[in-house]
Design a protein around this motif. Structure first.
Motif, PDB file in Angstrom:
ATOM      1  N   GLY A  30      36.026  36.689  52.030  1.00 29.53           N
ATOM      2  CA  GLY A  30      36.413  35.463  51.344  1.00 29.53           C
ATOM      3  C   GLY A  30      37.853  35.580  50.886  1.00 29.53           C
ATOM      4  N   LYS A  31      38.602  34.492  50.987  1.00 25.34           N
ATOM      5  CA  LYS A  31      40.030  34.553  50.688  1.00 25.34           C
ATOM      6  C   LYS A  31      40.300  35.106  49.282  1.00 25.34           C
ATOM      7  N   GLY A  32      39.634  34.565  48.293  1.00 22.33           N
ATOM      8  CA  GLY A  32      39.888  34.997  46.927  1.00 22.33           C
ATOM      9  C   GLY A  32      39.417  36.409  46.659  1.00 22.33           C
ATOM     10  N   LEU A  33      38.261  36.784  47.225  1.00 23.47           N
ATOM     11  CA  LEU A  33      37.763  38.142  47.038  1.00 23.47           C
ATOM     12  C   LEU A  33      38.718  39.150  47.661  1.00 23.47           C
ATOM     13  N   ASN A  34      39.200  38.858  48.874  1.00 20.09           N
ATOM     14  CA  ASN A  34      40.147  39.758  49.532  1.00 20.09           C
ATOM     15  C   ASN A  34      41.400  39.954  48.689  1.00 20.09           C
ATOM     16  N   VAL A  35      41.928  38.872  48.134  1.00 21.87           N
ATOM     17  CA  VAL A  35      43.151  38.971  47.327  1.00 21.87           C
ATOM     18  C   VAL A  35      42.894  39.751  46.041  1.00 21.87           C
ATOM     19  N   ALA A  36      41.733  39.514  45.404  1.00 23.47           N
ATOM     20  CA  ALA A  36      41.402  40.250  44.183  1.00 23.47           C
ATOM     21  C   ALA A  36      41.306  41.749  44.458  1.00 23.47           C
ATOM     22  N   ILE A  37      40.626  42.119  45.537  1.00 19.93           N
ATOM     23  CA  ILE A  37      40.505  43.536  45.887  1.00 19.93           C
ATOM     24  C   ILE A  37      41.864  44.103  46.278  1.00 19.93           C
ATOM     25  N   GLY A  38      42.638  43.323  47.053  1.00 21.57           N
ATOM     26  CA  GLY A  38      43.966  43.776  47.446  1.00 21.57           C
ATOM     27  C   GLY A  38      44.854  44.046  46.245  1.00 21.57           C
ATOM     28  N   LEU A  39      44.866  43.144  45.283  1.00 24.77           N
ATOM     29  CA  LEU A  39      45.669  43.332  44.077  1.00 24.77           C
ATOM     30  C   LEU A  39      45.200  44.540  43.273  1.00 24.77           C
ATOM     31  N   ARG A  40      43.887  44.701  43.176  1.00 28.52           N
ATOM     32  CA  ARG A  40      43.350  45.842  42.423  1.00 28.52           C
ATOM     33  C   ARG A  40      43.768  47.163  43.072  1.00 28.52           C
ATOM     34  N   ARG A  41      43.651  47.238  44.398  1.00 28.42           N
ATOM     35  CA  ARG A  41      44.032  48.466  45.089  1.00 28.42           C
ATOM     36  C   ARG A  41      45.528  48.759  44.950  1.00 28.42           C
ATOM     37  N   GLY A  84      47.229  48.196  42.331  1.00 27.23           N
ATOM     38  CA  GLY A  84      47.538  48.650  40.993  1.00 27.23           C
ATOM     39  C   GLY A  84      47.410  47.646  39.876  1.00 27.23           C
ATOM     40  N   ALA A  85      46.985  46.420  40.166  1.00 29.67           N
ATOM     41  CA  ALA A  85      46.894  45.409  39.119  1.00 29.67           C
ATOM     42  C   ALA A  85      45.554  45.475  38.389  1.00 29.67           C
ATOM     43  N   ASP A  86      45.561  45.005  37.165  1.00 30.08           N
ATOM     44  CA  ASP A  86      44.343  44.785  36.388  1.00 30.08           C
ATOM     45  C   ASP A  86      43.889  43.364  36.707  1.00 30.08           C
ATOM     46  N   VAL A  87      42.747  43.228  37.383  1.00 24.32           N
ATOM     47  CA  VAL A  87      42.359  41.938  37.955  1.00 24.32           C
ATOM     48  C   VAL A  87      41.057  41.428  37.345  1.00 24.32           C
ATOM     49  N   GLN A  88      41.068  40.166  36.958  1.00 23.39           N
ATOM     50  CA  GLN A  88      39.863  39.427  36.610  1.00 23.39           C
ATOM     51  C   GLN A  88      39.678  38.349  37.680  1.00 23.39           C
ATOM     52  N   THR A  89      38.436  38.090  38.071  1.00 24.67           N
ATOM     53  CA  THR A  89      38.213  37.081  39.103  1.00 24.67           C
ATOM     54  C   THR A  89      37.023  36.204  38.764  1.00 24.67           C
ATOM     55  N   LEU A  90      37.172  34.913  39.024  1.00 23.45           N
ATOM     56  CA  LEU A  90      36.104  33.931  38.835  1.00 23.45           C
ATOM     57  C   LEU A  90      35.473  33.645  40.186  1.00 23.45           C
ATOM     58  N   ILE A  91      34.189  33.970  40.345  1.00 25.93           N
ATOM     59  CA  ILE A  91      33.500  33.824  41.627  1.00 25.93           C
ATOM     60  C   ILE A  91      32.121  33.226  41.390  1.00 25.93           C
ATOM     61  N   LEU A 143      27.744  41.878  46.724  1.00 21.08           N
ATOM     62  CA  LEU A 143      29.012  41.540  46.093  1.00 21.08           C
ATOM     63  C   LEU A 143      29.181  42.291  44.775  1.00 21.08           C
ATOM     64  N   LEU A 144      28.154  42.251  43.922  1.00 22.02           N
ATOM     65  CA  LEU A 144      28.248  42.903  42.624  1.00 22.02           C
ATOM     66  C   LEU A 144      28.455  44.414  42.774  1.00 22.02           C
ATOM     67  N   ALA A 145      27.799  45.010  43.760  1.00 22.37           N
ATOM     68  CA  ALA A 145      27.989  46.442  44.015  1.00 22.37           C
ATOM     69  C   ALA A 145      29.413  46.729  44.477  1.00 22.37           C
ATOM     70  N   LEU A 146      29.947  45.842  45.314  1.00 25.35           N
ATOM     71  CA  LEU A 146      31.319  46.019  45.804  1.00 25.35           C
ATOM     72  C   LEU A 146      32.322  45.918  44.661  1.00 25.35           C
ATOM     73  N   LEU A 147      32.165  44.934  43.789  1.00 27.87           N
ATOM     74  CA  LEU A 147      33.083  44.779  42.660  1.00 27.87           C
ATOM     75  C   LEU A 147      33.101  46.033  41.792  1.00 27.87           C
ATOM     76  N   THR A 148      31.919  46.588  41.543  1.00 23.35           N
ATOM     77  CA  THR A 148      31.835  47.819  40.753  1.00 23.35           C
ATOM     78  C   THR A 148      32.566  48.960  41.446  1.00 23.35           C
ATOM     79  N   ALA A 149      32.366  49.074  42.751  1.00 20.59           N
ATOM     80  CA  ALA A 149      33.000  50.152  43.513  1.00 20.59           C
ATOM     81  C   ALA A 149      34.518  50.020  43.514  1.00 20.59           C
ATOM     82  N   GLU A 150      35.018  48.781  43.480  1.00 25.50           N
ATOM     83  CA  GLU A 150      36.463  48.552  43.522  1.00 25.50           C
ATOM     84  C   GLU A 150      37.093  48.525  42.136  1.00 25.50           C
ATOM     85  N   GLY A 151      36.291  48.693  41.088  1.00 24.61           N
ATOM     86  CA  GLY A 151      36.841  48.678  39.742  1.00 24.61           C
ATOM     87  C   GLY A 151      37.171  47.298  39.228  1.00 24.61           C
TER      88      GLY A 151
END
Length: 333
Positions: A44-55, A57-64, A75-83
């Motif tokens: 998903g476009k927004g999920l990819n960008v959120a994960i990309g920003l987190r990797r 170095g950014a502190d990211v909050q996302t509305l999904i 999805l919830l497991a992935l978010l946890t794994a990506e911090g």
């Protein structure tokens, strides 16, 4: 790469379980082709960008918004794994989103998306995240989610003086209220043609595009009063960036060439570009540098299969920047 205190980004996310088939060429209407390779992953476009920003170095909050299904569990497991925190992730009635992509031998793709629960987010969900939005240093939105949620989040960000970055994809004409609170637009060649009323023709190559785009900037700037930057991604041609200091100020333009790669799979390359671009913005870098960072990240993903496994991290970007990176060239408009 970034300051010791990680910059804060808020992403209007979306989630689809992305299924991709690799084919020798795109099929003709009514034709069935055998695929050479298949893979499925959360996307998903927004999920990819959120994960990309987190990797990066950014502190990211996302509305999904996601559904009541196993895809949402993944999805919830992935978010946890990506911090990534899930305090603004809402499980809504029905199914999560699904995506289908056909990737040709040249790496180019065609994609269909069923957005499912992404469309069920409301302005109220954005207002519930008001504190996180107002405390961020950049808000990113796209159109694979609820337009009402994007519009509300951008209004909150605009009120707090937080820069907003919009990728209006899949393309539709944004409502006036959203245009009035958008600081930066990132579009590809097809979306730029629709944005600039180019009769449906994609923006041409970078060498031809500058004057075509520049001729339409006054009208565009009037319709988007808060707009300070227009970024057009051109694939192998790199990226075109235009900037003005204020509404009445003249526009300046740059072109940044893309790294030379063998494209394998361009799905997610635009999201990787957005991640690199926004990382540079959060680091206080000027537009020409942001274009170059975006090009590096986009090319890195396009040279590999898949998105999640290819989205780069801060160490990779730091190493890439230590090498030879083509800078952006100023253009006359």
């Amino acid at each position: 790469m970034l300051s010791a205190s990680a910059p804060r980004a808020f992403v209007l996310g979306n989630f689809v379980l992305a299924c991709c088939w690799h084919v020798g060429r795109q099929p003709m209407p009514g034709e069935t082709l055998e695929a050479d390779h298949f893979h499925a992953e959360p996307g998903g476009k927004g999920l990819n960008v959120a994960i990309g920003l987190r990797r990066l170095g950014a502190d990211v909050q996302t509305l999904i918004g996601c559904g009541q299904d196993r895809a949402a569990d993944a999805l919830l497991a992935l978010l946890t794994a990506e911090g990534l925190p899930n305090n603004h992730v809402h499980r809504l009635p029905g199914a999560s989103g699904w995506g289908s992509g056909l990737i040709g031998a040249d790496g180019h793709n065609s994609i269909a998306v069923y957005l499912g629960a992404n469309r069920l987010l409301t302005a109220e969900h954005a207002h519930a995240a008001r504190g996180s939005i107002g405390a961020s240093q950049l808000v990113y939105g796209q159109f694979e989610t609820s337009l009402a949620a994007v519009e509300a989040a951008f209004a909150i960000a605009h009120t707090h003086g937080v820069p907003t970055v919009l990728n209006p994809s899949p393309w539709r004409t944004p409502p006036q209220a959203l245009a009035a609170t958008t600081h930066t637009l990132i579009v590809n060649a097809v979306e730029a043609a629709a944005l600039l009323n180019l009769s449906g023709d994609p923006v041409p190559t970078a060498a031809q595009a500058t004057q075509t785009v520049a001729a339409r900037l006054p009208a565009l700037g009037g319709a988007w009063p808060a707009l300070r930057r227009l970024v057009i991604t051109l694939g192998a041609e790199g990226a075109l960036g235009m900037e003005r200091a204020a509404q009445a100020e003249p526009w300046r333009a740059w072109h940044a060439a893309a790294p030379r790669i063998q494209a394998v799979d361009t799905v997610g390359a635009g999201d990787a570009f957005a991640s690199g671009y926004c990382t540079a913005v959060l680091a206080g870098q000027p537009l020409p540098v942001a274009l170059a960072w975006g090009n590096l990240c986009g090319a890195h993903v396009a040279a590999q299969r898949g998105v999640l496994t290819a989205l780069p991290g801060a160490a990779w970007l730091h190493q890439a920047l230590a090498g030879t990176v083509d800078g952006a060239v100023p253009l006359s408009i």
